[in-house]
Design an enzyme around this catalytic site. Sequence first.
Site, mmCIF file in Angstrom:
data_model
loop_
_atom_site.group_PDB
_atom_site.id
_atom_site.type_symbol
_atom_site.label_atom_id
_atom_site.label_comp_id
_atom_site.label_asym_id
_atom_site.label_seq_id
_atom_site.Cartn_x
_atom_site.Cartn_y
_atom_site.Cartn_z
ATOM 1 N N ASP A 148 116.693 56.427 -53.589
ATOM 2 C CA ASP A 148 116.458 57.481 -54.556
ATOM 3 C C ASP A 148 115.104 57.197 -55.215
ATOM 4 O O ASP A 148 114.607 56.065 -55.160
ATOM 5 C CB ASP A 148 117.606 57.453 -55.577
ATOM 6 C CG ASP A 148 117.317 58.304 -56.785
ATOM 7 O OD1 ASP A 148 117.020 59.507 -56.584
ATOM 8 O OD2 ASP A 148 117.362 57.786 -57.920
ATOM 9 N N ARG A 149 114.486 58.203 -55.788
ATOM 10 C CA ARG A 149 113.162 57.985 -56.390
ATOM 11 C C ARG A 149 113.226 57.703 -57.900
ATOM 12 O O ARG A 149 112.984 56.591 -58.335
ATOM 13 C CB ARG A 149 112.279 59.228 -56.139
ATOM 14 C CG ARG A 149 110.816 58.999 -56.442
ATOM 15 C CD ARG A 149 110.000 60.293 -56.401
ATOM 16 N NE ARG A 149 110.116 61.055 -57.644
ATOM 17 C CZ ARG A 149 109.517 62.215 -57.860
ATOM 18 N NH1 ARG A 149 108.777 62.786 -56.927
ATOM 19 N NH2 ARG A 149 109.662 62.842 -59.030
ATOM 20 N N ASP A 150 113.595 58.745 -58.665
ATOM 21 C CA ASP A 150 113.534 58.643 -60.127
ATOM 22 C C ASP A 150 114.655 57.758 -60.670
ATOM 23 O O ASP A 150 115.833 57.992 -60.406
ATOM 24 C CB ASP A 150 113.611 60.047 -60.747
ATOM 25 C CG ASP A 150 112.506 60.965 -60.223
ATOM 26 O OD1 ASP A 150 111.398 60.461 -59.927
ATOM 27 O OD2 ASP A 150 112.752 62.174 -60.073
ATOM 28 N N ASN A 196 116.463 64.473 -54.963
ATOM 29 C CA ASN A 196 116.724 65.841 -55.421
ATOM 30 C C ASN A 196 115.604 66.225 -56.368
ATOM 31 O O ASN A 196 115.402 65.544 -57.383
ATOM 32 C CB ASN A 196 118.048 65.920 -56.196
ATOM 33 C CG ASN A 196 119.268 65.945 -55.308
ATOM 34 O OD1 ASN A 196 119.164 66.032 -54.084
ATOM 35 N ND2 ASN A 196 120.443 65.871 -55.912
ATOM 36 N N CYS A 200 114.959 67.551 -51.680
ATOM 37 C CA CYS A 200 115.607 68.863 -51.759
ATOM 38 C C CYS A 200 114.990 69.625 -52.919
ATOM 39 O O CYS A 200 115.044 69.172 -54.056
ATOM 40 C CB CYS A 200 117.112 68.694 -51.983
ATOM 41 S SG CYS A 200 117.887 70.241 -52.537
ATOM 42 N N HIS A 206 115.965 72.642 -53.917
ATOM 43 C CA HIS A 206 116.889 73.724 -54.284
ATOM 44 C C HIS A 206 117.692 73.448 -55.549
ATOM 45 O O HIS A 206 117.777 72.333 -56.024
ATOM 46 C CB HIS A 206 117.888 73.957 -53.131
ATOM 47 C CG HIS A 206 117.230 74.150 -51.805
ATOM 48 N ND1 HIS A 206 117.334 73.244 -50.771
ATOM 49 C CD2 HIS A 206 116.419 75.146 -51.353
ATOM 50 C CE1 HIS A 206 116.636 73.674 -49.725
ATOM 51 N NE2 HIS A 206 116.070 74.821 -50.053
HETATM 52 MG MG LIG Z 1 117.679 58.937 -59.744
HETATM 53 ZN ZN LIG Z 2 118.439 71.509 -50.719
#
Ligand SMILES: [Mg+2]
Ligand SMILES: [Zn+2]
Length: 203
Positions: free
Chosen positions: A19-21, A62, A100, A102
């Site tokens: 995951d990034r953040d 996300n 993503c 969305h």
């Molecule tokens: Mg995160």
């Molecule tokens: Zn998506």
Amino acid sequence: MTRPPLKPTIKTQGAVFLDRDGTIIKEVNYLNRIQDVELLPQAAEAIAKLNQQQIPVILVSNQSGIARGKFSENFVAKTHRHLQEMLNRQGAHLDDFFFCPHHPESGKAPYKKVCACRKPAPGLLYEAAARHHLGLSESYVIGDKLIDVELALRVGGKGLLVETGHGKSEKEKIAKSEIKPTFIATDLYAAVNWILAHRKRET
Ligand SMILES: [Mg+2]
Ligand SMILES: [Zn+2]
């Protein structure tokens, strides 16, 4: 005598999805300024350790801020180039980036939709697996939310929760959740150390 197979079989290998953040970089709530990208302590060292073992390291994120109109897809791509440069300066690199854009309820088409790639839906993992010949059941996801753990469990992999970012408050939800992390680590570096030790035991 056994015949060699007619078609070469493509061997899959496991990856570590990050995951990034709140996991690699500081959680700042809808990051929309490049100067706010800040690596968490020892995040680069952790990624470098995986690089040294030739384990693919792939970012999965996300970014509903795109659907919500807070920043563009271009900005996210630019952020990822900047993140890669920061890591490179410390001898680390990410092998690929997937996100993503969305959200099921916010924004407008084409971003407002129920998609197959918003974590914990595993669309981004399937895309990465096809592109890099990865075995998802041999893979790990590390993140600061239970959706990251769930993402791993949905594809038969292992999910590690880190206590950086939203990790501490997410940890409090575990007791009432069906999603149980394979391991809880203080940060990305500790999570990577656990994975490297775990892989050694398995082989
Ligand atoms: Mg995160
Ligand atoms: Zn998506």
